[in-house]
Design an enzyme around this catalytic site. Structure first.
Site, short mmCIF file in Angstrom:
data_model
loop_
_atom_site.label_atom_id
_atom_site.label_comp_id
_atom_site.label_asym_id
_atom_site.label_seq_id
_atom_site.Cartn_x
_atom_site.Cartn_y
_atom_site.Cartn_z
N CYS A 134 22.06 -33.03 5.30
CA CYS A 134 22.36 -34.32 5.93
C CYS A 134 21.86 -34.37 7.37
O CYS A 134 22.53 -33.87 8.28
CB CYS A 134 23.86 -34.57 5.87
SG CYS A 134 24.34 -36.08 6.70
N CYS A 137 24.14 -36.16 9.80
CA CYS A 137 25.31 -35.39 10.25
C CYS A 137 24.89 -34.30 11.25
O CYS A 137 25.58 -34.08 12.24
CB CYS A 137 25.99 -34.67 9.08
SG CYS A 137 26.12 -35.61 7.59
N ASP A 138 23.80 -33.60 10.97
CA ASP A 138 23.50 -32.36 11.69
C ASP A 138 22.25 -32.40 12.56
O ASP A 138 21.97 -31.44 13.28
CB ASP A 138 23.36 -31.20 10.68
CG ASP A 138 24.64 -31.02 9.87
OD1 ASP A 138 25.73 -31.23 10.43
OD2 ASP A 138 24.55 -30.68 8.68
#
Ligand code: NDP
Length: 309
Positions: A134, A137-138
């Protein structure tokens, strides 16, 4: 004995919320179990540019909040809890959530799909220490670093393009030279000056040291030749698998685990319906999931009417 609900919706992506909106407007007083991370895959998406009605595009999480608000306005009750299992052996059906039992005449399953991992050598140890599925997200952890993205579909193009906001360089690795991605998304990635595309490469092994990921050994599937690539971040974007384990094989699925529709959106179990990526092996779009959520809601309404007539 708890009351018997008309319909319980399990899962909260575009399919679930649309089913919630329609069943609420049909006065079925739907109850949704949205999961601990409500909103589904679009919560992990940056901009949605292809959902009709948003000429400027919209952030995935914002769109999910709006869908939820719209359905709640008409009476959808949402609980941000995970369904552990269901018992479909007799009606009313039983839905088990955090030790509580809920009874319902019908169910709409809209649990969607989750990312597939590569499972290359060394992957398990580096999950969350450099290897992710992701970018939204990261991605920000890799400011000015070199990252790779694996895959040749729209997800890979989207991840690679998004990562250019942070990374110094993004290398997209694909196992062949034909791309499943749509032309527009492929070209956006291919024409980006921070993105390099390497075809005919698969990840054989991840390389790491005490600080985390340092690179990968890539192999050319045509002749088996190997090379190393240096990277501190890797994003796997090779597709998704449907989320059905809580059904414990009580509903018929295909060989890849996708729920099968038997009659319109009804599954092999009467009164149990399914919509969105948990069924969809072909389109997998937010708009098609929403459309199927609407179909499932209408099918539930008619099926309940038939039961009571
Ligand atoms: P896809 O199935 O479209 O693509 C998966 C890619 O991963 C393929 O290129 C495939 O290679 C590759 N792959 C699969 N398994 C492996 C493996 N073991 N090793 C190496 N490579 C592998 O999945 P996506 O998640 O990209 O997209 C799913 C759906 O979601 C699509 O319908 C897409 O259009 C949609 N989507 C739309 C977006 C948007 O419009 N904004 C954004 C993201 C997704 P191969 O081609 O060789 O099979």
């Amino acid at each position: 004995m708890s009351e018997v609900r008309n319909v319980i919706i399990i899962g909260s992506g575009p399919a679930g919320y649309t089913a919630g909106l329609y069943t609420a407007r049909a006065l079925l007083e739907p109850l949704m179990f949205a999961g601990y991370m409500s909103g589904g895959q679009l919560m992990l998406t940056s901009d949605v540019e292809n959902f009709p009605g948003y000429p400027e595009g919209i952030a995935g999480p914002e769109m999910m909040m709006q869908l939820r608000e719209q359905a709640e306005r008409f009476g959808l009750t949402v609980q941000d809890k995970n369904v552990e299992r269901v018992d479909l052996s007799s009606r009313p059906y039983k839905v088990y959530v955090e030790g509580e039992e809920f009874l319902t005449d019908s169910i709409i399953v809209s649990t969607g799909a989750e990312s597939i991992w590569l499972d290359a050598e060394g992957e398990a140890e580096q999950k969350g220490r450099g290897i992710s599925t992701c970018a939204t997200c990261d991605g920000a952890f890799f400011r000015d670093e070199e990252v790779i993205v694996i895959g040749g579909g729209d997800s890979a193009m989207e991840e690679a393009t998004f990562l250019t906001r942070f990374a110094k360089k993004v290398t997209l690795i694909h196992r062949r030279d034909v791309f499943k991605a749509s032309k527009v998304m492929y070209e956006r990635a291919a024409n980006h000056d921070k993105i390099e595309i390497k075809t005919f490469r698969s990840v054989k092994k991840w390389l790491s040291n005490d600080a985390g990921l340092t690179g990968a050994v890539l192999v050319d599937p045509r002749d088996g030749s190997e090379e190393e690539i240096a990277c501190t971040g890797a994003f796997i974007a090779i597709g998704h698998k449907p989320i059905t384990s809580f059904l414990e094989e009580q509903v018929e699925v295909d060989e890849h685990g996708y729920i099968i529709h038997k009659e319109h959106t009804m599954t092999s179990v009467p009164g149990v319906f399914a919509a969105g990526d948990v069924v969809d092996t072909r389109y997998k779009q937010a708009i098609t999931a929403a459309g199927m959520g609407c179909q499932a809601a209408i099918d539930v309404e008619r099926w309940l009417e038939d039961q009571h007539s």
